[in-house]
Design a protein around this motif. Structure first.
Motif, short mmCIF file in Angstrom:
data_model
loop_
_atom_site.label_atom_id
_atom_site.label_comp_id
_atom_site.label_asym_id
_atom_site.label_seq_id
_atom_site.Cartn_x
_atom_site.Cartn_y
_atom_site.Cartn_z
N SER A 218 0.85 -1.19 0.00
CA SER A 218 0.00 0.00 0.00
C SER A 218 0.89 1.24 0.00
CB SER A 218 -0.90 0.01 1.24
OG SER A 218 -0.11 0.21 2.41
N GLU B 147 -2.24 -1.75 -9.92
CA GLU B 147 -2.88 -1.46 -8.65
C GLU B 147 -4.10 -2.35 -8.47
OE1 GLU B 147 -4.02 2.68 -8.62
OE2 GLU B 147 -5.07 2.52 -10.51
N ASN C 97 -7.49 -2.97 -5.81
CA ASN C 97 -8.29 -2.47 -4.69
C ASN C 97 -8.42 -3.55 -3.65
OD1 ASN C 97 -8.93 0.18 -5.59
ND2 ASN C 97 -10.33 -0.72 -7.07
N ARG C 98 -8.28 -3.17 -2.39
CA ARG C 98 -8.42 -4.09 -1.27
C ARG C 98 -9.41 -3.50 -0.28
NH1 ARG C 98 -3.61 -7.44 -1.30
NH2 ARG C 98 -3.26 -7.71 -3.51
N TYR D 40 -8.60 0.47 0.15
CA TYR D 40 -7.27 0.99 -0.12
C TYR D 40 -6.71 0.23 -1.30
CZ TYR D 40 -5.38 -3.14 2.26
OH TYR D 40 -5.06 -4.42 2.61
N LYS D 41 -5.58 0.68 -1.82
CA LYS D 41 -4.95 0.04 -2.97
C LYS D 41 -3.60 -0.54 -2.59
CE LYS D 41 -7.21 2.90 -6.37
NZ LYS D 41 -7.09 3.76 -7.52
N LYS D 42 -3.29 -1.65 -3.24
CA LYS D 42 -1.94 -2.24 -3.15
C LYS D 42 -1.33 -2.11 -4.54
CE LYS D 42 -1.54 -4.68 0.93
NZ LYS D 42 -0.50 -5.36 1.63
#
Length: 120
Positions: free
Chosen positions: A32, A62, A64-65, A73-75
């Motif tokens: 992240s 990227e 989305n989580r 949030y994004k990883k």
């Protein structure tokens, strides 16, 4: 790579120490923005600016989580395994690839197989 990724833009981007750090750690595992900031010792605003550029040039992917508390949030993960620079007829070319680098004989064999139409 995005359409307006000129060699000059890519070389400038890749020459940035923060970009190099981000690509390096995200080639090992997705992270992240907060993790990147902590791991690389880069301010969060700088991380977000570099992430935007790297995603725009298709150097990072990227995902989305969803956090346990329901927030999103994004990883980010490196989307390349090799970057090559070539000077050809007075112009720089930057080749971004997702295949591991190979030696010359292997590249020749692959090219020859492509010409012959072999799928093996």
């Amino acid at each position: 790579m995005c359409e307006d990724s000129s060699p000059r833009k890519l070389l400038s981007l890749l020459g940035d120490e923060h970009v190099q750090a981000i690509l390096s750690v995200t080639s090992e595992r997705p992270m992240s923005a907060n993790e990147l900031s902590d791991t690389c010792g880069i301010s969060l605003p700088t991380v977000y600016r570099r992430l935007e550029e790297l995603v725009e040039h298709n150097l990072l992917s990227e995902q989305n989580r969803i956090a346990p508390d329901g927030n999103h949030y994004k990883k980010y993960e490196a989307a390349v395994e090799q970057i090559g620079v070539r000077l050809y007829q007075g112009k720089f070319e930057v080749d971004i690839g997702d295949e591991p680098a190979t030696d010359a004989p292997e590249r020749f064999n692959r090219l020859w197989d492509d010409i012959r139409g072999d799928d093996s």
